[in-house]
Motif scaffolding. Structure first.
Motif, PDB file in Angstrom:
ATOM      1  N   SER A 106       0.608  -1.099  -0.317  1.00  0.00           N
ATOM      2  CA  SER A 106       0.140   0.704   0.071  1.00  0.00           C
ATOM      3  C   SER A 106       0.998   1.677   0.134  1.00  0.00           C
ATOM      4  N   PHE A 107       1.966   1.335   0.918  1.00  0.00           N
ATOM      5  CA  PHE A 107       2.355   2.187   0.263  1.00  0.00           C
ATOM      6  C   PHE A 107       3.714   3.171   0.799  1.00  0.00           C
ATOM      7  N   GLY A 108       4.710   2.007  -0.448  1.00  0.00           N
ATOM      8  CA  GLY A 108       5.755   1.706  -0.949  1.00  0.00           C
ATOM      9  C   GLY A 108       6.763   0.771  -1.144  1.00  0.00           C
ATOM     10  N   GLY A 109       7.246   0.441  -1.987  1.00  0.00           N
ATOM     11  CA  GLY A 109       9.193  -0.548  -1.609  1.00  0.00           C
ATOM     12  C   GLY A 109       8.696  -1.609  -1.802  1.00  0.00           C
ATOM     13  N   PHE A 110       7.517  -2.341  -2.211  1.00  0.00           N
ATOM     14  CA  PHE A 110       6.978  -3.607  -2.615  1.00  0.00           C
ATOM     15  C   PHE A 110       8.329  -4.289  -3.358  1.00  0.00           C
ATOM     16  N   SER A 111       8.709  -5.519  -3.210  1.00  0.00           N
ATOM     17  CA  SER A 111       9.806  -6.222  -4.119  1.00  0.00           C
ATOM     18  C   SER A 111       8.548  -8.035  -4.391  1.00  0.00           C
ATOM     19  N   TRP A 112       9.504  -8.297  -4.910  1.00  0.00           N
ATOM     20  CA  TRP A 112       8.732  -9.715  -5.503  1.00  0.00           C
ATOM     21  C   TRP A 112       9.727 -10.447  -3.643  1.00  0.00           C
ATOM     22  N   PRO A 113      11.582 -10.400  -3.883  1.00  0.00           N
ATOM     23  CA  PRO A 113      11.713 -10.742  -3.063  1.00  0.00           C
ATOM     24  C   PRO A 113      12.105 -10.689  -2.037  1.00  0.00           C
ATOM     25  N   GLU A 114      11.602  -9.301  -0.789  1.00  0.00           N
ATOM     26  CA  GLU A 114      10.491  -9.473   0.278  1.00  0.00           C
ATOM     27  C   GLU A 114       9.239  -9.948   0.583  1.00  0.00           C
ATOM     28  N   LEU A 119       6.457 -14.082   2.919  1.00  0.00           N
ATOM     29  CA  LEU A 119       5.450 -14.813   3.518  1.00  0.00           C
ATOM     30  C   LEU A 119       5.354 -16.342   3.309  1.00  0.00           C
ATOM     31  N   GLY A 120       6.873 -16.705   3.263  1.00  0.00           N
ATOM     32  CA  GLY A 120       7.757 -17.850   3.948  1.00  0.00           C
ATOM     33  C   GLY A 120       7.830 -18.748   3.336  1.00  0.00           C
ATOM     34  N   TRP A 121       8.287 -17.893   1.999  1.00  0.00           N
ATOM     35  CA  TRP A 121       9.601 -18.147   1.334  1.00  0.00           C
ATOM     36  C   TRP A 121      10.737 -17.499   0.304  1.00  0.00           C
ATOM     37  N   ASP A 122      11.549 -17.807   1.758  1.00  0.00           N
ATOM     38  CA  ASP A 122      13.074 -16.672   1.847  1.00  0.00           C
ATOM     39  C   ASP A 122      13.615 -17.009   0.595  1.00  0.00           C
ATOM     40  N   PRO A 123      14.035 -16.119  -0.718  1.00  0.00           N
ATOM     41  CA  PRO A 123      14.739 -16.947  -1.907  1.00  0.00           C
ATOM     42  C   PRO A 123      15.999 -17.066  -1.029  1.00  0.00           C
ATOM     43  N   GLU A 124      16.686 -16.503  -0.583  1.00  0.00           N
ATOM     44  CA  GLU A 124      17.749 -16.323  -0.023  1.00  0.00           C
ATOM     45  C   GLU A 124      18.386 -17.209   1.016  1.00  0.00           C
ATOM     46  N   PHE A 125      18.052 -18.234   1.164  1.00  0.00           N
ATOM     47  CA  PHE A 125      18.004 -19.546   1.744  1.00  0.00           C
ATOM     48  C   PHE A 125      17.409 -20.471   1.252  1.00  0.00           C
ATOM     49  N   SER A 126      16.867 -19.749  -0.329  1.00  0.00           N
ATOM     50  CA  SER A 126      16.622 -20.921  -1.435  1.00  0.00           C
ATOM     51  C   SER A 126      17.248 -21.551  -2.008  1.00  0.00           C
ATOM     52  N   PRO A 134      22.569 -22.345  -5.979  1.00  0.00           N
ATOM     53  CA  PRO A 134      22.098 -21.290  -4.866  1.00  0.00           C
ATOM     54  C   PRO A 134      21.391 -19.993  -5.609  1.00  0.00           C
ATOM     55  N   LYS A 135      20.837 -18.770  -4.733  1.00  0.00           N
ATOM     56  CA  LYS A 135      20.392 -17.373  -5.802  1.00  0.00           C
ATOM     57  C   LYS A 135      19.761 -18.325  -6.587  1.00  0.00           C
ATOM     58  N   PRO A 136      18.297 -18.247  -6.988  1.00  0.00           N
ATOM     59  CA  PRO A 136      17.369 -18.735  -7.742  1.00  0.00           C
ATOM     60  C   PRO A 136      16.652 -17.200  -7.654  1.00  0.00           C
ATOM     61  N   VAL A 137      16.534 -16.594  -9.168  1.00  0.00           N
ATOM     62  CA  VAL A 137      16.044 -15.781  -9.775  1.00  0.00           C
ATOM     63  C   VAL A 137      14.784 -16.067 -10.065  1.00  0.00           C
ATOM     64  N   ALA A 138      13.683 -16.943 -10.394  1.00  0.00           N
ATOM     65  CA  ALA A 138      12.338 -16.930 -10.541  1.00  0.00           C
ATOM     66  C   ALA A 138      11.456 -17.689  -9.536  1.00  0.00           C
ATOM     67  N   ILE A 141       4.500 -19.467  -8.821  1.00  0.00           N
ATOM     68  CA  ILE A 141       3.572 -19.565  -7.567  1.00  0.00           C
ATOM     69  C   ILE A 141       3.133 -20.947  -7.534  1.00  0.00           C
ATOM     70  N   THR A 142       2.568 -21.173  -8.565  1.00  0.00           N
ATOM     71  CA  THR A 142       1.550 -22.987  -8.877  1.00  0.00           C
ATOM     72  C   THR A 142       2.324 -23.905  -8.150  1.00  0.00           C
ATOM     73  N   ASP A 143       3.469 -24.177  -8.470  1.00  0.00           N
ATOM     74  CA  ASP A 143       4.372 -25.626  -7.895  1.00  0.00           C
ATOM     75  C   ASP A 143       5.306 -24.816  -6.701  1.00  0.00           C
ATOM     76  N   GLN A 144       5.268 -23.344  -6.003  1.00  0.00           N
ATOM     77  CA  GLN A 144       5.916 -22.737  -5.221  1.00  0.00           C
ATOM     78  C   GLN A 144       7.665 -23.533  -4.725  1.00  0.00           C
ATOM     79  N   GLU A 145       8.266 -23.168  -6.194  1.00  0.00           N
ATOM     80  CA  GLU A 145       9.769 -23.464  -6.405  1.00  0.00           C
ATOM     81  C   GLU A 145      10.445 -22.620  -7.322  1.00  0.00           C
ATOM     82  N   PHE A 146      11.800 -22.981  -7.244  1.00  0.00           N
ATOM     83  CA  PHE A 146      12.446 -21.502  -7.456  1.00  0.00           C
ATOM     84  C   PHE A 146      13.180 -22.020  -7.985  1.00  0.00           C
ATOM     85  N   PHE A 147      14.075 -21.108  -9.085  1.00  0.00           N
ATOM     86  CA  PHE A 147      14.329 -21.779 -10.072  1.00  0.00           C
ATOM     87  C   PHE A 147      15.136 -20.753 -10.604  1.00  0.00           C
TER      88      PHE A 147
END
Length: 166
Positions: A106-114, A119-126, A134-138, A141-147
């Motif tokens: 609502s107020f700004g600063g939205f990013s998908w990693p954050e 929401l419990g899917w921290d890209p830093e540890f995925s 390490p370090k996924p880039v994508a 949502i459907t399968d809840q997987e990092f790539f």
């Protein structure tokens, strides 16, 4: 009949019946919920303009066989993009308030990693679900997987969230 009043961001709306809309809302107090907006598709509807996707609004709901929007007043526009709101609609759990995510959207600063971290899917540890690099880039949502970059291009998935523009 219970009555609720909350700030909300309209994530999506779809026709329901002949004159109604089914509205997907991300509310400050109640998280994501769905509500019916009766007669909102009528040309003289006073609710329709306030319930456009991307709008922030003060909304009054009544609970009667599900939620129904009784009143809405647009306050502004969400800081997140329209495509981000559509993806949030798919990923958010119903009825789970997320105050940290609410503030970002609502107020700004939205990013998908954050957002994924909140929401419990921290890209830093995925790691990549295919090659375990390490370090996924994508994120899918459907399968809840990092790539990783290579696997995201070869995955065949059409709707991936890319975590950065680099």
């Amino acid at each position: 009949m219970q009555e609720y009043y909350t700030e909300a961001i309209v994530l999506d709306r779809e026709p329901s019946g002949e004159l109604d809309f089914r509205i997907s809302l991300f509310t400050k107090k109640f998280g994501k919920l769905f509500a019916k907006a009766k007669s909102a598709r009528k040309i003289v509807s006073k609710l329709s303009g306030h319930l456009m996707p991307g709008n922030m609004a003060d909304i009054r709901l009544v609970e009667r066989n599900g939620f129904q929007v009784v009143d809405a007043l647009k306050k502004g526009v969400a800081a997140a993009t329209f495509s981000d709101l559509i993806s949030l609609n798919k990923i958010l759990a119903d009825g789970e308030p997320e105050s940290a995510l609410w503030n970002k959207v609502s107020f700004g600063g939205f990013s998908w990693p954050e957002a994924l971290k909140i929401l419990g899917w921290d890209p830093e540890f995925s790691t990549c679900s295919v090659c375990a690099s390490p370090k996924p880039v994508a994120f899918d949502i459907t399968d809840q997987e990092f790539f990783c970059r290579k696997c995201s291009l070869n995955s065949g998935k059409k709707k991936l969230l890319f975590l950065s523009s680099s």
